[in-house]
Design a protein around this motif. Structure first.
Motif, short mmCIF file in Angstrom:
data_model
loop_
_atom_site.label_atom_id
_atom_site.label_comp_id
_atom_site.label_asym_id
_atom_site.label_seq_id
_atom_site.Cartn_x
_atom_site.Cartn_y
_atom_site.Cartn_z
N UNK A 1 0.81 -1.07 -0.07
CA UNK A 1 0.04 0.08 0.01
C UNK A 1 0.99 1.24 -0.30
N UNK A 2 0.20 2.42 -0.55
CA UNK A 2 0.93 3.50 -0.55
C UNK A 2 1.34 4.02 0.92
N UNK A 3 0.61 3.71 1.76
CA UNK A 3 0.83 4.04 3.28
C UNK A 3 2.29 3.15 3.67
N UNK A 4 2.33 1.87 3.30
CA UNK A 4 3.30 1.12 3.78
C UNK A 4 4.89 1.54 3.07
N UNK A 5 4.58 2.19 2.07
CA UNK A 5 5.81 2.71 1.21
C UNK A 5 6.25 3.81 1.67
N UNK A 6 5.31 4.69 2.37
CA UNK A 6 5.64 6.07 2.56
C UNK A 6 6.85 6.03 3.81
N UNK A 7 6.98 4.77 4.47
CA UNK A 7 7.92 4.76 5.50
C UNK A 7 9.50 5.08 5.21
N UNK A 8 9.59 5.13 3.84
CA UNK A 8 10.91 5.26 3.30
C UNK A 8 10.96 5.55 2.04
N UNK A 9 11.59 6.97 2.06
CA UNK A 9 11.67 7.53 0.74
C UNK A 9 12.55 7.36 -0.41
N UNK A 10 13.48 6.60 -0.07
CA UNK A 10 14.36 5.76 -1.03
C UNK A 10 14.00 4.55 -1.63
N UNK A 11 12.49 4.58 -1.67
CA UNK A 11 11.74 3.12 -1.96
C UNK A 11 10.72 3.45 -3.08
N UNK A 12 10.62 2.55 -4.12
CA UNK A 12 9.66 2.77 -4.80
C UNK A 12 8.94 1.61 -5.50
N UNK A 13 7.72 1.52 -6.01
CA UNK A 13 7.20 0.34 -6.67
C UNK A 13 7.22 0.35 -8.06
N UNK A 14 7.69 -0.34 -9.02
CA UNK A 14 7.42 -0.28 -10.29
C UNK A 14 6.61 -1.81 -10.50
N UNK A 15 5.40 -1.50 -11.31
CA UNK A 15 4.72 -2.83 -11.66
C UNK A 15 3.48 -2.19 -12.57
N UNK A 16 2.47 -2.76 -12.30
CA UNK A 16 1.29 -2.62 -12.97
C UNK A 16 0.07 -2.44 -12.29
N UNK A 17 -1.02 -1.53 -12.75
CA UNK A 17 -2.26 -1.51 -12.19
C UNK A 17 -3.24 -2.64 -12.40
N UNK A 18 -3.14 -3.76 -11.38
CA UNK A 18 -3.77 -4.82 -11.98
C UNK A 18 -5.38 -4.75 -12.19
N UNK A 19 -5.91 -3.73 -11.79
CA UNK A 19 -7.35 -3.29 -12.19
C UNK A 19 -7.55 -3.41 -13.68
N UNK A 20 -6.58 -2.75 -14.13
CA UNK A 20 -6.51 -2.58 -15.72
C UNK A 20 -6.69 -4.10 -16.45
N UNK A 21 -5.76 -4.91 -15.95
CA UNK A 21 -5.84 -6.37 -16.49
C UNK A 21 -7.07 -7.07 -16.31
N UNK A 22 -7.64 -6.92 -15.25
CA UNK A 22 -9.15 -7.42 -15.03
C UNK A 22 -10.05 -6.92 -16.00
N UNK A 23 -10.15 -5.57 -16.06
CA UNK A 23 -10.91 -4.89 -16.88
C UNK A 23 -10.73 -5.50 -18.38
N UNK A 24 -9.53 -5.57 -18.77
CA UNK A 24 -9.36 -5.99 -20.31
C UNK A 24 -9.83 -7.46 -20.23
N UNK A 25 -9.63 -8.25 -19.28
CA UNK A 25 -10.09 -9.84 -19.71
C UNK A 25 -11.62 -9.68 -19.93
N UNK A 26 -12.11 -8.70 -18.96
CA UNK A 26 -13.77 -8.63 -19.13
C UNK A 26 -14.17 -8.02 -20.64
N UNK A 27 -13.35 -7.25 -20.96
CA UNK A 27 -13.54 -6.65 -22.34
C UNK A 27 -13.57 -7.77 -23.35
#
Ligand code: GAL
Length: 369
Positions: free
Chosen positions: A164-190
């Motif tokens: 979560x954004x909240x968990x990551x906010x503990x450290x400013x030299x940390x970043x998440x790189x990935x995808x927004x999984x909601x988008x993939x679900x929506x595309x499967x439905x489409x």
């Protein structure tokens, strides 16, 4: 030796050298004002030379910094488990990019065991790696992982399992790189909405489906499960869930679940949603064994666009899939890592970097092969 620290120390040392030289020159020129003009000039020339030398040292140090981080920096990579089809493509891409840039890379197999991965992270820290790239075994372990890397001051990129954004906010030299999984679900439905009967093969006014889920602890599994069906209901389609089971991203489990459900529900099943391609390939084996034909009497969708799945999409044995861009994410992770090594910090709420998913159908599948 951790290069980022070395680099900072080197930069500091050269800055100090410049300011110390500057102090030295005013000191030596101060008494010279009362002395003979020739002595003053000599002192000035000497001071100017020293300042010039210090500047050169600073430039050299900057060059060294660039060289050190760009080539020869050591990077620790932790993968949740090697025995995962998509993460194998991803880690190979990551390793190739990092090594291509001259980093020394060590990649560890977490064997789907968080305790094992914690040891690997600690070992990397002890070895003094310059940066870490971590695909956590369990998203629920994010707090602990973040506390560990923060404590050690190691710049870290998290991949594939988003905290979560909240968990990551503990450290400013940390970043998440990935995808927004909601988008993939929506595309499967489409993909199902794009079929001639919008998924309602038997024309009974509702789409009856089974859902084969990845590891439900993972937000990718949760969102794909939710948003694939939501795309249908948002389009005004009535749905019926015949079964939902966890297949843990695994081909064999996908095959078993589909086999049991096909035996149990028979022709009632119109759609099989799989949270990833490897489970979809397993489900396809069960579909074929049951004498069913994809796109004629059943639809099948996955996510990832593994090579095997792309072939099945082209052959008409899968309705479609969604590209989970391993190369794009690997490149994004390295870019973010280099930004961190260059001193960048990330503000709370701005620590997730997303790469887009792409819907894959027989029309565009060849573009990804
Ligand atoms: C997902 C991917 C799955 C599996 C999982 C591991 O993004 O679609 O196939 O690799 O990550 O966390």
């Amino acid at each position: 030796m951790r290069l980022s620290r070395k680099v900072t120390a080197m930069a500091l040392a050269s800055m100090m050298a410049v300011s110390m030289m500057a102090c030295g020159s005013s000191d030596s020129s101060a008494p010279a004002t009362t002395a003979a003009p020739a002595a003053t000039e000599a002192a000035k020339t000497e001071a100017a030379k020293e300042t010039e030398a210090a500047k050169e040292a600073a430039t050299e140090a900057a060059k060294e910094t660039e060289k050190a981080v760009g080539a020869g920096g050591s990077i620790g990579v932790c993968i949740y488990k090697f025995d995962d089809a998509f993460m194998t493509t991803y880690r190979n891409a990551l390793q190739e990019i990092l090594e291509g840039k001259g980093y020394t890379v060590s990649v560890m197999d977490g064997k789907n065991d968080q305790a094992e991965q914690n040891n690997q992270i600690n070992n990397f820290i002890t070895q003094g790696v310059d940066a870490l790239i971590i695909n956590p075994v369990m998203t629920s372990a994010a707090d602990q992982i973040i506390a560990t890397v923060k404590d050690a001051g190691v710049p870290t990129v998290l991949i594939n399992r988003e905290p979560t954004a909240d968990q990551m906010s503990a450290y400013d030299k940390l970043v998440y790189v990935g995808c927004d999984a909601r988008q993939s679900g929506t595309m499967q439905g489409e993909l199902i909405l794009d079929t001639p009967n919008k998924g309602d093969i038997n024309g009974d006014g509702k789409v009856s489906y089974i859902m084969i889920q990845g590891d439900p602890e993972n937000v990718d599994a949760q969102y794909r499960t939710e948003f694939s069906v939501k795309a249908l209901t948002d389009a005004g389609i009535t749905v019926e869930e015949l079964d939902l089971q966890r297949g843990d991203w695994d081909r064999n489990k996908g095959q078993e679940i589909a086999q049991n459900d096909l035996a149990k529900f028979g022709d009632e099943i119109e759609v099989i949603f799989c949270n990833n391609d490897d489970m979809a390939i397993g489900a396809l084996q069960a579909i074929q064994a049951a004498g069913r034909k994809v796109n004629e009497d059943i639809y099948l969708v996955g996510v990832d666009a593994l090579d095997a799945a792309l072939n099945e999409v082209v052959n008409g044995n899968m309705t479609g899939t969604v590209l989970n861009d391993a190369n794009g994410q690997a490149a994004g992770a390295v870019e973010a890592m280099e930004a961190l090594l260059g001193g960048k910090t990330y503000a709370a709420g701005e620590q997730s970097i997303y790469v887009d998913y792409v819907k894959v159908t027989p029309e565009n599948a060849a573009d990804f092969q």
